[in-house]
Write a protein that holds these residues in place. Structure first.
Motif, PDB file in Angstrom:
ATOM      1  N   LEU A  40     -14.627 -47.127  -1.265  1.00 24.03           N
ATOM      2  CA  LEU A  40     -13.643 -46.382  -0.472  1.00 24.03           C
ATOM      3  C   LEU A  40     -13.555 -44.909  -0.850  1.00 24.03           C
ATOM      4  O   LEU A  40     -12.817 -44.152  -0.223  1.00 24.03           O
ATOM      5  N   PRO A  45      -3.817 -39.682   7.739  1.00 20.56           N
ATOM      6  CA  PRO A  45      -5.060 -39.260   8.391  1.00 20.56           C
ATOM      7  C   PRO A  45      -5.737 -38.121   7.629  1.00 20.56           C
ATOM      8  O   PRO A  45      -5.080 -37.207   7.124  1.00 20.56           O
ATOM      9  N   CYS A  46      -7.052 -38.239   7.517  1.00 22.19           N
ATOM     10  CA  CYS A  46      -7.852 -37.234   6.817  1.00 22.19           C
ATOM     11  C   CYS A  46      -9.261 -37.262   7.408  1.00 22.19           C
ATOM     12  O   CYS A  46      -9.548 -38.027   8.325  1.00 22.19           O
ATOM     13  N   GLN A 104     -12.084 -38.385   6.155  1.00 24.58           N
ATOM     14  CA  GLN A 104     -12.771 -39.660   5.940  1.00 24.58           C
ATOM     15  C   GLN A 104     -12.185 -40.782   6.810  1.00 24.58           C
ATOM     16  O   GLN A 104     -12.910 -41.643   7.280  1.00 24.58           O
ATOM     17  N   PHE A 105     -10.853 -40.770   6.998  1.00 23.10           N
ATOM     18  CA  PHE A 105     -10.175 -41.781   7.808  1.00 23.10           C
ATOM     19  C   PHE A 105      -9.277 -41.054   8.821  1.00 23.10           C
ATOM     20  O   PHE A 105      -8.089 -40.843   8.575  1.00 23.10           O
ATOM     21  N   GLY A 165      -6.062 -42.525   9.490  1.00 20.81           N
ATOM     22  CA  GLY A 165      -5.346 -42.956   8.301  1.00 20.81           C
ATOM     23  C   GLY A 165      -5.845 -44.319   7.877  1.00 20.81           C
ATOM     24  O   GLY A 165      -6.736 -44.914   8.498  1.00 20.81           O
ATOM     25  N   LEU A 166      -5.264 -44.841   6.802  1.00 21.51           N
ATOM     26  CA  LEU A 166      -5.682 -46.131   6.277  1.00 21.51           C
ATOM     27  C   LEU A 166      -4.501 -46.799   5.595  1.00 21.51           C
ATOM     28  O   LEU A 166      -3.804 -46.168   4.798  1.00 21.51           O
TER      29      LEU A 166
END
Length: 161
Positions: A112, A149-150, A152-153, A156-157
Protein backbone atom coordinates in the motif's frame (compact mmCIF):
# COMPACT_ATOMS: atom_id res chain seq x y z
CA UNK A 1 -18.53 13.91 14.50
CA UNK A 2 -14.98 12.54 14.69
CA UNK A 3 -13.76 11.22 18.05
CA UNK A 4 -9.96 11.30 18.31
CA UNK A 5 -8.12 9.21 20.89
CA UNK A 6 -11.07 7.12 22.08
CA UNK A 7 -10.08 3.74 23.53
CA UNK A 8 -11.53 0.51 22.13
CA UNK A 9 -13.33 -0.07 25.43
CA UNK A 10 -14.95 3.39 25.37
CA UNK A 11 -15.83 3.04 21.68
CA UNK A 12 -17.57 -0.32 22.21
CA UNK A 13 -19.43 1.04 25.25
CA UNK A 14 -21.03 3.81 23.17
CA UNK A 15 -24.79 3.52 22.54
CA UNK A 16 -24.74 4.07 18.75
CA UNK A 17 -25.27 1.13 16.42
CA UNK A 18 -22.00 -0.16 14.92
CA UNK A 19 -21.34 -1.66 11.51
CA UNK A 20 -20.54 -4.98 13.21
CA UNK A 21 -23.91 -4.95 14.96
CA UNK A 22 -25.67 -4.15 11.69
CA UNK A 23 -23.93 -7.09 9.99
CA UNK A 24 -24.91 -9.37 12.88
CA UNK A 25 -28.52 -8.20 12.66
CA UNK A 26 -28.54 -8.78 8.89
CA UNK A 27 -27.33 -12.36 9.39
CA UNK A 28 -29.77 -13.14 12.19
CA UNK A 29 -31.91 -10.75 14.29
CA UNK A 30 -32.10 -13.42 17.03
CA UNK A 31 -28.30 -13.75 17.21
CA UNK A 32 -27.98 -9.98 17.27
CA UNK A 33 -30.35 -9.73 20.23
CA UNK A 34 -28.45 -12.51 21.99
CA UNK A 35 -25.13 -10.71 21.39
CA UNK A 36 -26.43 -7.65 23.24
CA UNK A 37 -26.72 -9.60 26.50
CA UNK A 38 -23.78 -12.01 26.20
CA UNK A 39 -20.02 -11.71 26.50
CA UNK A 40 -18.07 -12.38 23.30
CA UNK A 41 -15.82 -15.42 23.59
CA UNK A 42 -12.15 -14.70 23.13
CA UNK A 43 -10.77 -16.92 20.41
CA UNK A 44 -7.27 -17.41 19.04
CA UNK A 45 -8.32 -15.84 15.74
CA UNK A 46 -9.18 -12.58 17.57
CA UNK A 47 -5.79 -12.59 19.29
CA UNK A 48 -4.03 -13.13 15.97
CA UNK A 49 -6.09 -10.43 14.27
CA UNK A 50 -5.47 -7.93 17.05
CA UNK A 51 -1.73 -8.67 16.93
CA UNK A 52 -1.61 -8.10 13.16
CA UNK A 53 -3.72 -4.96 13.57
CA UNK A 54 -1.26 -3.53 16.10
CA UNK A 55 1.78 -4.53 14.02
CA UNK A 56 0.25 -3.02 10.88
CA UNK A 57 -1.22 0.24 12.15
CA UNK A 58 0.36 0.84 15.56
CA UNK A 59 3.78 -0.85 15.53
CA UNK A 60 4.99 1.47 18.29
CA UNK A 61 2.42 -0.12 20.63
CA UNK A 62 3.69 -3.70 20.34
CA UNK A 63 6.10 -3.52 23.31
CA UNK A 64 3.47 -1.79 25.44
CA UNK A 65 0.78 -4.38 24.72
CA UNK A 66 2.51 -7.70 24.02
CA UNK A 67 5.17 -10.02 25.40
CA UNK A 68 6.66 -12.29 22.76
CA UNK A 69 8.12 -15.30 24.47
CA UNK A 70 8.08 -19.01 23.82
CA UNK A 71 7.87 -21.43 26.73
CA UNK A 72 6.16 -24.68 27.65
CA UNK A 73 3.01 -23.69 29.53
CA UNK A 74 2.54 -27.29 30.68
CA UNK A 75 5.53 -27.10 33.04
CA UNK A 76 5.55 -25.55 36.50
CA UNK A 77 7.98 -22.86 35.30
CA UNK A 78 5.89 -22.21 32.20
CA UNK A 79 2.69 -21.87 34.21
CA UNK A 80 4.43 -19.45 36.57
CA UNK A 81 5.74 -17.40 33.63
CA UNK A 82 2.26 -17.30 32.06
CA UNK A 83 0.80 -16.09 35.38
CA UNK A 84 3.45 -13.34 35.53
CA UNK A 85 2.59 -12.20 32.01
CA UNK A 86 -1.14 -12.25 32.75
CA UNK A 87 -0.53 -10.19 35.91
CA UNK A 88 1.41 -7.62 33.85
CA UNK A 89 -1.72 -6.89 31.82
CA UNK A 90 0.12 -7.63 28.59
CA UNK A 91 -0.89 -10.20 26.01
CA UNK A 92 1.31 -13.25 25.58
CA UNK A 93 2.25 -14.37 22.06
CA UNK A 94 4.96 -16.71 20.89
CA UNK A 95 8.06 -15.32 19.24
CA UNK A 96 6.91 -16.96 15.99
CA UNK A 97 3.48 -15.30 16.19
CA UNK A 98 5.12 -11.90 16.71
CA UNK A 99 7.58 -12.41 13.85
CA UNK A 100 4.78 -13.53 11.51
CA UNK A 101 2.60 -10.53 12.41
CA UNK A 102 5.46 -8.07 11.89
CA UNK A 103 6.41 -9.63 8.53
CA UNK A 104 2.79 -9.60 7.33
CA UNK A 105 2.31 -6.00 8.47
CA UNK A 106 5.52 -4.88 6.75
CA UNK A 107 4.44 -6.60 3.53
CA UNK A 108 0.97 -5.02 3.66
CA UNK A 109 2.40 -1.55 4.27
CA UNK A 110 4.83 -2.04 1.37
CA UNK A 111 2.04 -3.04 -1.03
CA UNK A 112 0.00 0.00 0.00
CA UNK A 113 3.06 2.27 0.22
CA UNK A 114 1.74 3.15 3.66
CA UNK A 115 3.96 4.74 6.28
CA UNK A 116 2.11 4.76 9.61
CA UNK A 117 4.86 6.98 10.98
CA UNK A 118 3.41 9.79 8.84
CA UNK A 119 0.12 10.37 10.68
CA UNK A 120 -0.57 13.52 8.69
CA UNK A 121 -1.12 11.24 5.72
CA UNK A 122 -4.17 9.48 7.19
CA UNK A 123 -6.22 8.74 10.27
CA UNK A 124 -5.58 5.58 12.29
CA UNK A 125 -8.37 4.17 14.48
CA UNK A 126 -10.47 7.33 14.54
CA UNK A 127 -14.08 6.82 15.61
CA UNK A 128 -16.89 8.53 13.77
CA UNK A 129 -20.48 8.94 14.98
CA UNK A 130 -23.49 10.33 13.15
CA UNK A 131 -27.25 10.32 13.01
CA UNK A 132 -28.76 8.61 9.95
CA UNK A 133 -31.82 10.66 9.04
CA UNK A 134 -33.25 8.01 6.72
CA UNK A 135 -33.49 5.37 9.47
CA UNK A 136 -33.52 7.59 12.54
CA UNK A 137 -30.61 5.56 13.96
CA UNK A 138 -27.45 6.88 15.63
CA UNK A 139 -24.44 5.07 14.13
CA UNK A 140 -20.74 4.61 14.83
CA UNK A 141 -17.80 3.41 12.78
CA UNK A 142 -14.12 3.07 13.60
CA UNK A 143 -12.21 2.21 10.45
CA UNK A 144 -8.69 0.93 10.89
CA UNK A 145 -7.28 3.52 8.51
CA UNK A 146 -8.76 6.44 6.59
CA UNK A 147 -6.73 8.11 3.89
CA UNK A 148 -8.23 11.25 2.35
CA UNK A 149 -8.17 11.58 -1.45
CA UNK A 150 -4.64 11.88 -2.80
CA UNK A 151 -2.66 11.14 -5.97
CA UNK A 152 -2.28 7.44 -5.16
CA UNK A 153 -5.95 7.02 -4.13
CA UNK A 154 -7.97 9.75 -5.90
CA UNK A 155 -11.21 8.68 -4.15
CA UNK A 156 -9.49 8.18 -0.80
CA UNK A 157 -9.18 4.87 1.01
CA UNK A 158 -10.91 3.34 4.02
CA UNK A 159 -9.44 0.13 5.37
CA UNK A 160 -11.38 -1.91 7.86
CA UNK A 161 -10.96 -5.63 8.15
Amino acid sequence: MILHGISNEDYHARPELSSTQLKEFYRSPAKYLHSLSSQRKERKVFKTGNLFHAAFLEPWSLQERYIAETFDSRTKEGKARKADIDASGKIHVSEQEMATAIAAANAAREVLKLNVHEPERGLIEVAMVWHDDASGVDCRFKPDYHLPPCEQFPAGLIMDY
